[in-house]
Motif scaffolding. Structure first.
Motif, mmCIF file in Angstrom:
data_model
loop_
_atom_site.group_PDB
_atom_site.id
_atom_site.type_symbol
_atom_site.label_atom_id
_atom_site.label_comp_id
_atom_site.label_asym_id
_atom_site.label_seq_id
_atom_site.Cartn_x
_atom_site.Cartn_y
_atom_site.Cartn_z
ATOM 1 N N ASN A 175 0.836 -1.199 0.000
ATOM 2 C CA ASN A 175 0.000 0.000 0.000
ATOM 3 C C ASN A 175 0.869 1.245 0.000
ATOM 4 O O ASN A 175 1.932 1.286 0.631
ATOM 5 C CB ASN A 175 -0.909 0.027 1.234
ATOM 6 C CG ASN A 175 -1.882 -1.122 1.254
ATOM 7 O OD1 ASN A 175 -2.538 -1.388 0.253
ATOM 8 N ND2 ASN A 175 -1.975 -1.812 2.383
ATOM 9 N N CYS A 201 -5.205 0.993 5.791
ATOM 10 C CA CYS A 201 -4.015 0.315 5.264
ATOM 11 C C CYS A 201 -3.131 -0.245 6.373
ATOM 12 O O CYS A 201 -2.527 -1.308 6.214
ATOM 13 C CB CYS A 201 -3.205 1.277 4.397
ATOM 14 S SG CYS A 201 -4.005 1.777 2.864
ATOM 15 N N ASN A 206 -3.831 -6.604 3.790
ATOM 16 C CA ASN A 206 -4.142 -6.230 2.416
ATOM 17 C C ASN A 206 -5.012 -7.300 1.749
ATOM 18 O O ASN A 206 -4.749 -8.491 1.855
ATOM 19 C CB ASN A 206 -2.844 -6.045 1.630
ATOM 20 C CG ASN A 206 -3.078 -5.295 0.326
ATOM 21 O OD1 ASN A 206 -4.102 -4.648 0.159
ATOM 22 N ND2 ASN A 206 -2.133 -5.380 -0.575
#
Length: 612
Positions: A175, A201, A206
Protein backbone atom coordinates in the motif's frame (compact mmCIF):
# COMPACT_ATOMS: atom_id res chain seq x y z
CA UNK A 1 -78.90 -15.09 -36.08
CA UNK A 2 -76.64 -12.28 -34.97
CA UNK A 3 -73.06 -11.06 -35.65
CA UNK A 4 -72.61 -10.08 -31.99
CA UNK A 5 -69.79 -11.74 -30.04
CA UNK A 6 -69.61 -11.50 -26.25
CA UNK A 7 -66.24 -11.73 -24.43
CA UNK A 8 -66.08 -12.81 -20.77
CA UNK A 9 -63.06 -12.38 -18.45
CA UNK A 10 -62.91 -13.66 -14.94
CA UNK A 11 -62.32 -11.17 -12.13
CA UNK A 12 -59.06 -11.82 -10.23
CA UNK A 13 -59.41 -10.72 -6.61
CA UNK A 14 -56.47 -12.52 -5.03
CA UNK A 15 -52.79 -11.82 -5.58
CA UNK A 16 -50.19 -14.53 -5.41
CA UNK A 17 -46.48 -13.76 -5.12
CA UNK A 18 -43.98 -16.58 -4.95
CA UNK A 19 -41.75 -16.77 -1.92
CA UNK A 20 -38.31 -15.29 -2.37
CA UNK A 21 -35.62 -17.81 -3.21
CA UNK A 22 -32.11 -17.53 -1.80
CA UNK A 23 -29.04 -19.70 -1.79
CA UNK A 24 -26.74 -19.93 1.24
CA UNK A 25 -23.05 -20.62 0.81
CA UNK A 26 -20.97 -21.76 3.76
CA UNK A 27 -17.25 -21.40 3.19
CA UNK A 28 -17.88 -21.16 -0.54
CA UNK A 29 -20.05 -24.30 -0.82
CA UNK A 30 -23.84 -24.52 -1.02
CA UNK A 31 -25.27 -25.53 2.37
CA UNK A 32 -29.01 -26.32 2.11
CA UNK A 33 -29.48 -27.17 5.81
CA UNK A 34 -29.49 -23.51 6.79
CA UNK A 35 -32.78 -21.63 6.72
CA UNK A 36 -32.61 -17.84 6.44
CA UNK A 37 -34.68 -16.02 9.07
CA UNK A 38 -33.77 -12.37 8.56
CA UNK A 39 -31.20 -9.96 7.15
CA UNK A 40 -30.70 -6.55 8.74
CA UNK A 41 -29.02 -3.59 7.07
CA UNK A 42 -28.00 -0.62 9.17
CA UNK A 43 -25.17 1.84 9.73
CA UNK A 44 -23.18 2.74 12.84
CA UNK A 45 -23.16 1.08 15.31
CA UNK A 46 -25.25 -1.96 14.25
CA UNK A 47 -24.24 -2.36 10.61
CA UNK A 48 -25.42 -5.51 8.77
CA UNK A 49 -26.08 -8.98 10.11
CA UNK A 50 -28.13 -12.09 9.37
CA UNK A 51 -29.91 -14.73 11.45
CA UNK A 52 -30.15 -18.29 10.17
CA UNK A 53 -31.52 -21.52 11.61
CA UNK A 54 -30.19 -25.05 11.28
CA UNK A 55 -33.11 -26.90 9.63
CA UNK A 56 -32.32 -30.13 7.79
CA UNK A 57 -35.97 -31.30 7.79
CA UNK A 58 -36.53 -30.40 4.15
CA UNK A 59 -33.56 -32.49 3.06
CA UNK A 60 -34.15 -36.14 4.06
CA UNK A 61 -30.90 -37.30 2.48
CA UNK A 62 -28.85 -35.13 4.85
CA UNK A 63 -27.79 -36.76 8.10
CA UNK A 64 -28.98 -34.97 11.25
CA UNK A 65 -26.31 -33.35 13.39
CA UNK A 66 -26.75 -33.15 17.15
CA UNK A 67 -26.75 -29.70 18.73
CA UNK A 68 -23.45 -30.30 20.52
CA UNK A 69 -21.77 -31.27 17.24
CA UNK A 70 -23.06 -28.41 15.11
CA UNK A 71 -20.19 -26.11 16.03
CA UNK A 72 -17.73 -28.46 14.35
CA UNK A 73 -19.59 -27.98 11.07
CA UNK A 74 -20.71 -24.37 11.55
CA UNK A 75 -17.51 -23.13 13.13
CA UNK A 76 -17.20 -19.59 14.44
CA UNK A 77 -15.51 -17.42 11.85
CA UNK A 78 -16.57 -19.39 8.78
CA UNK A 79 -17.64 -17.14 5.88
CA UNK A 80 -21.30 -17.08 4.87
CA UNK A 81 -22.74 -15.62 1.68
CA UNK A 82 -26.45 -15.24 0.93
CA UNK A 83 -27.51 -14.82 -2.70
CA UNK A 84 -30.81 -13.88 -4.25
CA UNK A 85 -31.74 -16.36 -6.97
CA UNK A 86 -33.53 -15.10 -10.07
CA UNK A 87 -34.17 -16.08 -13.66
CA UNK A 88 -31.49 -14.37 -15.69
CA UNK A 89 -32.51 -15.56 -19.17
CA UNK A 90 -36.24 -14.91 -19.49
CA UNK A 91 -38.40 -16.22 -21.10
CA UNK A 92 -36.29 -19.37 -20.89
CA UNK A 93 -35.08 -20.65 -17.52
CA UNK A 94 -31.59 -19.99 -16.20
CA UNK A 95 -30.69 -19.46 -12.54
CA UNK A 96 -28.60 -16.45 -11.68
CA UNK A 97 -27.79 -15.00 -8.28
CA UNK A 98 -26.92 -11.68 -6.71
CA UNK A 99 -25.29 -11.27 -3.26
CA UNK A 100 -27.57 -9.96 -0.52
CA UNK A 101 -25.23 -10.47 2.41
CA UNK A 102 -21.62 -11.45 3.02
CA UNK A 103 -20.08 -12.00 6.42
CA UNK A 104 -18.92 -14.62 8.84
CA UNK A 105 -20.38 -16.64 11.71
CA UNK A 106 -20.12 -14.62 14.91
CA UNK A 107 -22.34 -16.60 17.27
CA UNK A 108 -24.37 -19.76 17.73
CA UNK A 109 -27.51 -19.93 19.89
CA UNK A 110 -28.71 -23.38 20.97
CA UNK A 111 -31.96 -24.24 22.79
CA UNK A 112 -32.98 -27.70 23.98
CA UNK A 113 -36.58 -28.32 25.08
CA UNK A 114 -39.73 -30.40 24.69
CA UNK A 115 -40.14 -29.11 21.16
CA UNK A 116 -36.71 -30.44 20.24
CA UNK A 117 -33.34 -28.91 19.50
CA UNK A 118 -33.14 -25.44 18.03
CA UNK A 119 -29.94 -23.88 16.73
CA UNK A 120 -29.63 -20.40 15.26
CA UNK A 121 -26.60 -18.82 13.62
CA UNK A 122 -25.71 -15.12 13.85
CA UNK A 123 -23.54 -13.84 11.00
CA UNK A 124 -22.18 -10.30 10.83
CA UNK A 125 -20.46 -8.26 8.14
CA UNK A 126 -16.85 -7.09 8.20
CA UNK A 127 -17.57 -4.50 10.90
CA UNK A 128 -17.24 -7.31 13.45
CA UNK A 129 -13.61 -7.81 12.42
CA UNK A 130 -12.86 -4.09 12.76
CA UNK A 131 -14.27 -4.08 16.29
CA UNK A 132 -11.57 -6.58 17.28
CA UNK A 133 -8.69 -4.43 16.03
CA UNK A 134 -7.23 -1.94 18.53
CA UNK A 135 -5.63 1.26 17.23
CA UNK A 136 -2.36 2.29 18.86
CA UNK A 137 1.15 3.39 17.97
CA UNK A 138 2.45 5.24 14.92
CA UNK A 139 4.05 4.18 11.66
CA UNK A 140 6.80 6.73 11.11
CA UNK A 141 8.64 7.25 7.86
CA UNK A 142 12.40 7.50 7.40
CA UNK A 143 14.30 9.67 4.96
CA UNK A 144 15.31 6.60 2.90
CA UNK A 145 11.67 5.73 2.17
CA UNK A 146 11.42 2.96 4.77
CA UNK A 147 9.19 3.03 7.83
CA UNK A 148 8.96 1.57 11.31
CA UNK A 149 6.12 1.10 13.78
CA UNK A 150 6.46 2.93 17.12
CA UNK A 151 4.36 0.93 19.57
CA UNK A 152 4.52 3.41 22.47
CA UNK A 153 3.50 6.51 20.52
CA UNK A 154 -0.05 7.90 20.55
CA UNK A 155 -2.09 7.63 17.37
CA UNK A 156 -2.74 11.37 17.35
CA UNK A 157 -3.10 13.23 14.05
CA UNK A 158 -2.06 16.91 14.09
CA UNK A 159 -1.99 16.84 17.87
CA UNK A 160 -2.69 20.26 19.36
CA UNK A 161 -2.84 21.66 15.83
CA UNK A 162 0.79 20.76 15.00
CA UNK A 163 1.58 19.06 11.71
CA UNK A 164 2.97 15.51 12.02
CA UNK A 165 2.29 13.87 8.62
CA UNK A 166 5.02 12.83 6.21
CA UNK A 167 5.37 14.88 3.05
CA UNK A 168 6.15 11.80 0.94
CA UNK A 169 4.14 8.62 0.47
CA UNK A 170 5.55 5.44 2.01
CA UNK A 171 5.16 1.92 0.62
CA UNK A 172 4.09 -0.61 3.24
CA UNK A 173 2.69 -4.11 2.60
CA UNK A 174 1.79 -3.23 -0.96
CA UNK A 175 0.00 0.00 0.00
CA UNK A 176 1.08 3.57 -0.69
CA UNK A 177 0.07 5.79 2.21
CA UNK A 178 0.89 8.88 4.23
CA UNK A 179 2.51 8.05 7.57
CA UNK A 180 3.69 10.00 10.59
CA UNK A 181 6.69 12.27 10.24
CA UNK A 182 9.65 11.48 12.51
CA UNK A 183 10.51 15.19 12.73
CA UNK A 184 7.27 17.20 13.15
CA UNK A 185 8.94 20.46 12.09
CA UNK A 186 9.43 18.91 8.62
CA UNK A 187 5.92 17.48 8.35
CA UNK A 188 2.62 18.63 6.91
CA UNK A 189 -0.93 18.64 8.22
CA UNK A 190 -2.99 15.46 7.90
CA UNK A 191 -6.16 15.52 5.84
CA UNK A 192 -9.15 13.38 6.82
CA UNK A 193 -8.78 11.41 3.58
CA UNK A 194 -5.19 10.53 4.52
CA UNK A 195 -6.23 9.53 8.04
CA UNK A 196 -8.95 7.17 6.78
CA UNK A 197 -6.56 5.67 4.26
CA UNK A 198 -3.87 5.27 6.95
CA UNK A 199 -6.22 3.48 9.35
CA UNK A 200 -7.46 1.06 6.70
CA UNK A 201 -4.02 0.32 5.26
CA UNK A 202 -2.12 0.07 8.55
CA UNK A 203 -4.50 -2.02 10.64
CA UNK A 204 -6.11 -4.29 8.01
CA UNK A 205 -4.29 -7.03 6.10
CA UNK A 206 -4.14 -6.23 2.42
CA UNK A 207 -6.95 -7.76 0.33
CA UNK A 208 -9.45 -8.53 3.11
CA UNK A 209 -11.69 -5.53 2.34
CA UNK A 210 -12.25 -3.48 -0.79
CA UNK A 211 -11.48 0.15 0.09
CA UNK A 212 -11.87 3.40 -1.89
CA UNK A 213 -8.89 5.17 -3.43
CA UNK A 214 -7.29 8.19 -1.82
CA UNK A 215 -8.69 10.36 -4.63
CA UNK A 216 -12.24 9.22 -3.88
CA UNK A 217 -11.73 9.91 -0.17
CA UNK A 218 -10.38 13.38 -0.91
CA UNK A 219 -13.51 14.16 -2.92
CA UNK A 220 -15.86 12.89 -0.20
CA UNK A 221 -14.06 14.71 2.62
CA UNK A 222 -13.54 17.84 0.52
CA UNK A 223 -9.85 17.46 1.40
CA UNK A 224 -10.45 18.96 4.84
CA UNK A 225 -7.57 19.24 7.31
CA UNK A 226 -7.61 17.24 10.53
CA UNK A 227 -7.69 19.17 13.81
CA UNK A 228 -6.28 17.32 16.80
CA UNK A 229 -7.65 13.81 16.31
CA UNK A 230 -6.52 11.23 18.87
CA UNK A 231 -7.82 7.67 18.41
CA UNK A 232 -5.38 5.83 20.68
CA UNK A 233 -6.96 2.83 22.39
CA UNK A 234 -10.14 2.80 20.27
CA UNK A 235 -11.06 -0.16 18.14
CA UNK A 236 -10.79 0.39 14.42
CA UNK A 237 -14.52 0.85 13.82
CA UNK A 238 -14.69 3.51 16.59
CA UNK A 239 -11.65 5.29 15.19
CA UNK A 240 -13.24 5.36 11.73
CA UNK A 241 -16.50 6.68 13.16
CA UNK A 242 -14.78 9.44 15.14
CA UNK A 243 -12.96 10.54 12.03
CA UNK A 244 -15.98 10.38 9.71
CA UNK A 245 -18.42 12.18 11.99
CA UNK A 246 -16.22 15.28 11.92
CA UNK A 247 -16.63 15.64 8.15
CA UNK A 248 -20.26 14.52 7.94
CA UNK A 249 -19.52 11.10 6.45
CA UNK A 250 -21.18 7.76 7.09
CA UNK A 251 -19.99 4.32 6.10
CA UNK A 252 -21.36 0.81 5.70
CA UNK A 253 -20.24 -2.59 4.47
CA UNK A 254 -21.75 -4.16 1.36
CA UNK A 255 -21.21 -7.47 -0.47
CA UNK A 256 -19.39 -7.29 -3.78
CA UNK A 257 -21.02 -8.94 -6.82
CA UNK A 258 -17.61 -9.66 -8.36
CA UNK A 259 -16.41 -13.18 -7.51
CA UNK A 260 -12.71 -12.28 -7.54
CA UNK A 261 -10.94 -10.43 -4.74
CA UNK A 262 -12.47 -9.57 -1.38
CA UNK A 263 -16.19 -10.32 -1.05
CA UNK A 264 -17.00 -7.14 0.92
CA UNK A 265 -16.38 -3.44 0.44
CA UNK A 266 -16.54 -0.45 2.76
CA UNK A 267 -18.66 2.33 1.28
CA UNK A 268 -18.42 5.94 2.44
CA UNK A 269 -21.31 8.27 1.73
CA UNK A 270 -22.84 11.56 2.81
CA UNK A 271 -26.29 11.63 4.35
CA UNK A 272 -28.87 12.66 1.77
CA UNK A 273 -26.72 11.98 -1.30
CA UNK A 274 -28.04 8.49 -2.01
CA UNK A 275 -30.65 7.38 -4.48
CA UNK A 276 -34.39 8.05 -4.18
CA UNK A 277 -36.95 5.26 -3.72
CA UNK A 278 -40.75 5.39 -3.74
CA UNK A 279 -43.06 4.14 -1.00
CA UNK A 280 -46.71 4.37 -2.05
CA UNK A 281 -50.11 3.51 -0.69
CA UNK A 282 -53.31 3.66 -2.74
CA UNK A 283 -56.28 5.65 -1.62
CA UNK A 284 -59.33 4.00 -0.08
CA UNK A 285 -61.77 2.56 -2.59
CA UNK A 286 -59.23 1.88 -5.34
CA UNK A 287 -58.62 -1.62 -6.60
CA UNK A 288 -55.47 -2.93 -5.00
CA UNK A 289 -52.42 -3.07 -7.24
CA UNK A 290 -49.06 -4.43 -6.16
CA UNK A 291 -47.36 -1.93 -8.46
CA UNK A 292 -49.09 1.01 -6.78
CA UNK A 293 -48.90 -0.05 -3.14
CA UNK A 294 -45.80 -1.21 -1.32
CA UNK A 295 -46.95 -0.23 2.19
CA UNK A 296 -49.01 -2.79 4.08
CA UNK A 297 -48.46 -1.53 7.64
CA UNK A 298 -47.30 1.77 9.09
CA UNK A 299 -46.54 3.03 12.59
CA UNK A 300 -45.56 6.68 13.05
CA UNK A 301 -44.25 8.67 16.02
CA UNK A 302 -44.11 12.44 15.58
CA UNK A 303 -42.14 14.80 17.81
CA UNK A 304 -42.79 18.44 18.67
CA UNK A 305 -42.53 20.51 15.51
CA UNK A 306 -41.54 23.06 14.26
CA UNK A 307 -38.42 23.70 16.35
CA UNK A 308 -35.26 25.57 15.36
CA UNK A 309 -32.03 23.99 16.52
CA UNK A 310 -29.11 26.34 16.88
CA UNK A 311 -25.61 24.90 17.09
CA UNK A 312 -23.07 27.07 18.90
CA UNK A 313 -19.53 26.00 18.06
CA UNK A 314 -16.90 27.00 20.60
CA UNK A 315 -13.18 26.63 20.11
CA UNK A 316 -10.38 27.59 22.48
CA UNK A 317 -10.13 30.96 24.23
CA UNK A 318 -8.65 33.65 22.01
CA UNK A 319 -5.00 34.52 22.56
CA UNK A 320 -3.53 37.94 21.82
CA UNK A 321 0.04 39.19 21.83
CA UNK A 322 0.65 42.78 22.95
CA UNK A 323 3.23 45.00 24.62
CA UNK A 324 2.25 45.86 28.20
CA UNK A 325 3.54 48.70 30.35
CA UNK A 326 4.18 47.43 33.87
CA UNK A 327 3.72 49.33 37.13
CA UNK A 328 5.45 49.19 40.51
CA UNK A 329 4.02 46.40 42.66
CA UNK A 330 5.45 47.37 46.05
CA UNK A 331 4.63 49.84 48.76
CA UNK A 332 6.74 53.06 48.51
CA UNK A 333 7.39 52.90 52.25
CA UNK A 334 9.80 50.01 51.67
CA UNK A 335 12.13 51.98 49.37
CA UNK A 336 15.64 52.85 50.59
CA UNK A 337 19.00 53.95 49.23
CA UNK A 338 20.90 51.08 50.89
CA UNK A 339 22.02 48.91 47.96
CA UNK A 340 22.89 45.86 50.08
CA UNK A 341 19.49 45.87 51.72
CA UNK A 342 17.85 44.59 48.52
CA UNK A 343 20.07 41.55 47.92
CA UNK A 344 19.38 38.11 49.47
CA UNK A 345 23.12 37.47 49.84
CA UNK A 346 23.77 40.59 51.90
CA UNK A 347 20.53 40.97 53.87
CA UNK A 348 19.19 38.22 56.15
CA UNK A 349 15.82 40.00 56.24
CA UNK A 350 15.53 40.23 52.47
CA UNK A 351 12.14 38.51 52.53
CA UNK A 352 10.65 41.67 54.05
CA UNK A 353 11.67 43.85 51.09
CA UNK A 354 11.88 41.20 48.37
CA UNK A 355 9.38 42.98 46.08
CA UNK A 356 10.83 46.48 46.33
CA UNK A 357 12.33 47.53 42.98
CA UNK A 358 11.89 43.94 41.77
CA UNK A 359 8.19 43.22 41.30
CA UNK A 360 6.55 44.82 38.27
CA UNK A 361 2.94 43.99 37.36
CA UNK A 362 0.21 44.84 34.90
CA UNK A 363 -2.41 45.58 37.59
CA UNK A 364 -5.08 43.79 35.53
CA UNK A 365 -7.25 43.08 38.57
CA UNK A 366 -6.80 46.51 40.20
CA UNK A 367 -4.80 45.04 43.11
CA UNK A 368 -2.38 47.98 43.00
CA UNK A 369 -4.87 50.79 42.38
CA UNK A 370 -5.51 51.69 46.01
CA UNK A 371 -3.39 52.51 49.00
CA UNK A 372 -0.48 51.98 49.55
CA UNK A 373 0.41 51.36 45.86
CA UNK A 374 -1.66 54.04 44.10
CA UNK A 375 -0.81 52.84 40.58
CA UNK A 376 -3.96 54.06 38.87
CA UNK A 377 -6.89 52.20 37.33
CA UNK A 378 -6.83 48.52 36.43
CA UNK A 379 -5.42 47.72 32.99
CA UNK A 380 -7.93 48.04 30.15
CA UNK A 381 -7.80 45.13 27.64
CA UNK A 382 -10.45 46.54 25.31
CA UNK A 383 -7.97 47.66 22.61
CA UNK A 384 -6.26 44.29 22.67
CA UNK A 385 -9.35 42.06 22.94
CA UNK A 386 -11.26 44.22 20.41
CA UNK A 387 -14.10 44.92 22.80
CA UNK A 388 -15.07 45.22 26.42
CA UNK A 389 -16.30 41.65 26.88
CA UNK A 390 -13.86 40.71 29.66
CA UNK A 391 -13.85 40.62 33.43
CA UNK A 392 -11.37 42.31 35.74
CA UNK A 393 -9.43 39.42 37.22
CA UNK A 394 -5.92 38.11 37.62
CA UNK A 395 -4.36 36.47 34.59
CA UNK A 396 -0.80 35.55 33.60
CA UNK A 397 1.60 36.17 30.73
CA UNK A 398 2.32 33.52 28.11
CA UNK A 399 5.16 33.42 25.54
CA UNK A 400 4.97 35.64 22.49
CA UNK A 401 3.44 34.56 19.22
CA UNK A 402 6.30 36.31 17.43
CA UNK A 403 9.07 33.88 16.51
CA UNK A 404 12.71 33.94 15.47
CA UNK A 405 14.08 32.61 12.19
CA UNK A 406 13.96 29.04 13.53
CA UNK A 407 10.25 29.39 14.26
CA UNK A 408 10.71 29.43 18.04
CA UNK A 409 8.83 31.88 20.23
CA UNK A 410 10.74 34.88 21.62
CA UNK A 411 9.39 33.87 25.01
CA UNK A 412 8.78 36.74 27.44
CA UNK A 413 10.36 39.78 25.79
CA UNK A 414 11.08 42.11 28.72
CA UNK A 415 12.38 45.63 28.07
CA UNK A 416 13.69 48.31 30.44
CA UNK A 417 13.88 52.09 30.19
CA UNK A 418 16.28 54.18 32.25
CA UNK A 419 14.89 57.53 31.06
CA UNK A 420 11.21 57.30 31.95
CA UNK A 421 10.17 55.56 28.71
CA UNK A 422 11.99 57.62 26.08
CA UNK A 423 14.25 54.76 25.06
CA UNK A 424 13.94 51.02 25.59
CA UNK A 425 16.47 48.19 25.81
CA UNK A 426 15.97 44.45 26.16
CA UNK A 427 16.47 43.43 29.79
CA UNK A 428 19.26 40.84 29.75
CA UNK A 429 19.32 39.89 33.42
CA UNK A 430 17.41 37.14 35.18
CA UNK A 431 13.72 37.50 35.91
CA UNK A 432 10.78 35.23 36.70
CA UNK A 433 7.38 35.29 35.04
CA UNK A 434 4.67 35.32 37.72
CA UNK A 435 2.13 32.51 37.45
CA UNK A 436 -0.68 33.98 39.56
CA UNK A 437 -0.87 37.42 37.92
CA UNK A 438 0.49 39.32 34.94
CA UNK A 439 3.90 40.45 36.09
CA UNK A 440 7.61 39.73 36.50
CA UNK A 441 10.02 39.54 39.40
CA UNK A 442 13.67 40.49 38.87
CA UNK A 443 15.56 37.47 40.23
CA UNK A 444 19.22 38.54 40.05
CA UNK A 445 21.14 38.30 43.31
CA UNK A 446 21.82 42.03 43.04
CA UNK A 447 20.20 44.56 40.76
CA UNK A 448 22.52 45.86 38.07
CA UNK A 449 23.87 49.36 38.57
CA UNK A 450 21.87 50.95 35.72
CA UNK A 451 18.62 49.56 37.08
CA UNK A 452 19.51 50.61 40.64
CA UNK A 453 20.42 54.18 39.69
CA UNK A 454 17.31 54.63 37.52
CA UNK A 455 15.14 53.29 40.35
CA UNK A 456 16.61 55.81 42.80
CA UNK A 457 16.02 58.64 40.31
CA UNK A 458 12.41 57.49 39.77
CA UNK A 459 12.82 57.08 35.99
CA UNK A 460 12.91 53.26 35.86
CA UNK A 461 10.21 51.62 33.72
CA UNK A 462 9.55 48.14 32.42
CA UNK A 463 7.39 46.79 29.63
CA UNK A 464 6.93 43.26 28.35
CA UNK A 465 5.78 41.78 25.06
CA UNK A 466 3.89 38.60 25.75
CA UNK A 467 0.54 36.89 25.14
CA UNK A 468 -2.59 36.85 27.26
CA UNK A 469 -5.69 34.66 27.10
CA UNK A 470 -8.98 36.51 26.73
CA UNK A 471 -12.35 35.62 28.26
CA UNK A 472 -13.94 35.03 24.86
CA UNK A 473 -13.84 31.79 22.93
CA UNK A 474 -13.65 31.42 19.18
CA UNK A 475 -17.38 31.10 18.47
CA UNK A 476 -19.76 30.57 15.56
CA UNK A 477 -23.48 29.85 15.32
CA UNK A 478 -25.45 27.80 12.81
CA UNK A 479 -29.27 27.44 12.86
CA UNK A 480 -31.39 25.05 10.82
CA UNK A 481 -34.41 27.37 10.84
CA UNK A 482 -35.66 30.84 11.77
CA UNK A 483 -34.32 32.23 15.05
CA UNK A 484 -36.34 35.39 15.62
CA UNK A 485 -39.76 33.85 15.09
CA UNK A 486 -42.54 32.16 17.00
CA UNK A 487 -40.79 28.79 16.74
CA UNK A 488 -38.92 27.77 19.89
CA UNK A 489 -35.13 27.68 19.63
CA UNK A 490 -33.09 24.87 21.18
CA UNK A 491 -29.38 25.55 21.55
CA UNK A 492 -26.69 22.88 21.31
CA UNK A 493 -23.21 23.76 22.57
CA UNK A 494 -20.24 22.16 20.80
CA UNK A 495 -17.02 22.88 22.71
CA UNK A 496 -13.80 21.76 21.01
CA UNK A 497 -10.89 23.75 22.49
CA UNK A 498 -8.14 21.47 21.16
CA UNK A 499 -9.34 21.52 17.57
CA UNK A 500 -10.12 25.18 16.85
CA UNK A 501 -7.91 28.04 17.99
CA UNK A 502 -7.41 31.75 17.55
CA UNK A 503 -4.04 33.46 18.09
CA UNK A 504 -3.37 37.01 16.97
CA UNK A 505 -0.55 39.54 17.23
CA UNK A 506 -2.50 42.69 18.11
CA UNK A 507 -1.68 46.17 16.91
CA UNK A 508 -0.57 46.94 20.49
CA UNK A 509 2.52 44.73 20.08
CA UNK A 510 5.88 46.24 19.13
CA UNK A 511 6.28 43.33 16.69
CA UNK A 512 3.03 44.00 14.82
CA UNK A 513 3.77 44.34 11.10
CA UNK A 514 7.48 44.68 11.77
CA UNK A 515 10.09 44.49 9.00
CA UNK A 516 12.79 43.01 11.22
CA UNK A 517 14.73 40.44 9.17
CA UNK A 518 15.68 38.58 12.34
CA UNK A 519 12.10 37.51 13.01
CA UNK A 520 10.15 34.63 11.52
CA UNK A 521 6.46 34.24 10.81
CA UNK A 522 4.31 34.77 13.92
CA UNK A 523 2.44 31.77 15.33
CA UNK A 524 -0.94 33.16 14.36
CA UNK A 525 -4.00 31.04 13.58
CA UNK A 526 -7.66 31.75 12.90
CA UNK A 527 -9.88 28.68 12.71
CA UNK A 528 -13.12 30.67 12.37
CA UNK A 529 -13.97 29.27 8.94
CA UNK A 530 -13.07 25.72 9.92
CA UNK A 531 -15.18 25.96 13.08
CA UNK A 532 -18.16 27.23 11.08
CA UNK A 533 -17.86 24.35 8.60
CA UNK A 534 -17.62 21.86 11.47
CA UNK A 535 -20.73 23.27 13.14
CA UNK A 536 -22.58 23.36 9.82
CA UNK A 537 -21.79 19.71 9.10
CA UNK A 538 -22.73 18.74 12.65
CA UNK A 539 -26.07 20.50 12.17
CA UNK A 540 -26.65 18.64 8.91
CA UNK A 541 -25.82 15.23 10.35
CA UNK A 542 -27.39 15.59 13.78
CA UNK A 543 -30.53 17.52 12.92
CA UNK A 544 -33.34 16.51 15.23
CA UNK A 545 -35.81 13.84 14.16
CA UNK A 546 -39.26 15.17 13.31
CA UNK A 547 -40.90 11.80 12.80
CA UNK A 548 -39.97 8.13 13.02
CA UNK A 549 -41.93 5.81 10.75
CA UNK A 550 -41.91 2.01 10.75
CA UNK A 551 -43.21 0.52 7.51
CA UNK A 552 -43.86 -3.06 6.46
CA UNK A 553 -44.02 -3.99 2.80
CA UNK A 554 -46.53 -6.58 1.50
CA UNK A 555 -43.73 -8.76 0.11
CA UNK A 556 -40.01 -9.21 0.45
CA UNK A 557 -38.11 -6.34 -1.11
CA UNK A 558 -34.35 -6.71 -1.50
CA UNK A 559 -33.35 -3.41 -3.04
CA UNK A 560 -33.83 -0.96 -0.16
CA UNK A 561 -30.56 0.38 1.24
CA UNK A 562 -29.62 2.41 4.31
CA UNK A 563 -29.43 6.09 3.40
CA UNK A 564 -31.99 5.95 0.58
CA UNK A 565 -34.15 9.05 0.32
CA UNK A 566 -37.87 8.26 0.39
CA UNK A 567 -40.50 9.90 -1.79
CA UNK A 568 -43.96 8.98 -3.08
CA UNK A 569 -45.87 9.27 -6.33
CA UNK A 570 -48.49 12.01 -6.89
CA UNK A 571 -51.28 9.40 -6.81
CA UNK A 572 -50.23 7.99 -3.45
CA UNK A 573 -51.52 8.93 -0.01
CA UNK A 574 -49.19 11.32 1.80
CA UNK A 575 -48.48 9.02 4.74
CA UNK A 576 -44.89 10.26 5.16
CA UNK A 577 -45.68 13.97 5.00
CA UNK A 578 -43.57 14.38 1.88
CA UNK A 579 -46.07 16.52 -0.01
CA UNK A 580 -47.23 18.61 2.95
CA UNK A 581 -43.75 19.47 4.26
CA UNK A 582 -41.12 20.51 1.72
CA UNK A 583 -38.67 21.59 4.45
CA UNK A 584 -37.89 18.07 5.59
CA UNK A 585 -36.60 14.88 4.04
CA UNK A 586 -37.21 11.22 4.89
CA UNK A 587 -34.41 8.65 4.76
CA UNK A 588 -34.18 4.93 5.44
CA UNK A 589 -32.36 4.27 8.70
CA UNK A 590 -32.72 0.49 8.99
CA UNK A 591 -33.82 -2.37 6.73
CA UNK A 592 -34.98 -5.75 8.04
CA UNK A 593 -35.78 -8.47 5.51
CA UNK A 594 -38.03 -10.97 7.29
CA UNK A 595 -37.90 -14.26 5.35
CA UNK A 596 -40.26 -16.20 7.58
CA UNK A 597 -43.06 -13.64 7.19
CA UNK A 598 -41.97 -12.77 3.65
CA UNK A 599 -41.92 -9.01 4.21
CA UNK A 600 -39.46 -6.16 4.61
CA UNK A 601 -39.58 -3.81 7.61
CA UNK A 602 -38.20 -0.31 7.16
CA UNK A 603 -37.31 2.27 9.78
CA UNK A 604 -37.56 5.74 8.27
CA UNK A 605 -36.63 9.02 9.95
CA UNK A 606 -37.81 12.43 8.81
CA UNK A 607 -35.55 15.40 9.51
CA UNK A 608 -35.33 19.00 8.41
CA UNK A 609 -33.65 19.10 5.03
CA UNK A 610 -30.03 20.26 5.06
CA UNK A 611 -30.17 23.74 3.53
CA UNK A 612 -27.49 25.39 5.67
Amino acid sequence: MSNRIDFFQSTQTQLTLPAAAVSILLDGALYPCLELIEIVRSDWPEFSWARLAYNPAAYPNVSLIDAEEIETKLAIGKPICIHQVYNGAAPSAAAFSFPLFAGQIEGIETKLGPEGDKTEIIAKDFSANLKRVTVYGQRAGNSDGSSLFLVGADTAFNEDGKANASTELIENNGNSLTVFCAEPSQGKLWSYAEVINYLLCEYLPNGQLQTPSIEQLQTLTENQTVRDLNVTGLNLIEAMQRCCERVGLKFKFVPRPIPTGSNQAIVFYKSGTGRTVELNCQRCGEQFSISKTNISRLHSRKNFWPVTYKYIGQGDFKVYEATFDLVKAWAPAGEDTNYDKFSPSTNAGFYQVKDVYRKWCLNEAGDYSGTPYNQGDAFDFSKIFRGGNFVRRRRRFWPTLTTDKQGKSLGYFLQVSFDNGLHWWQYLYAFNNLLDECGVWLSSDQLDVDTWVAALKGVLKFRITASVISDERLTCMVADGPVNSTSPVVEHIITLPRQFKYRKVSSQSIFAKTDDDGLGLPDEVDDSTALYEFARKRALVESEIIETVEIQTPHLAFDYQVGDKVTSSPESRDLLGIKSDNRSVSRIKRVQMDFRNQCTNLKIVRKRSGQL
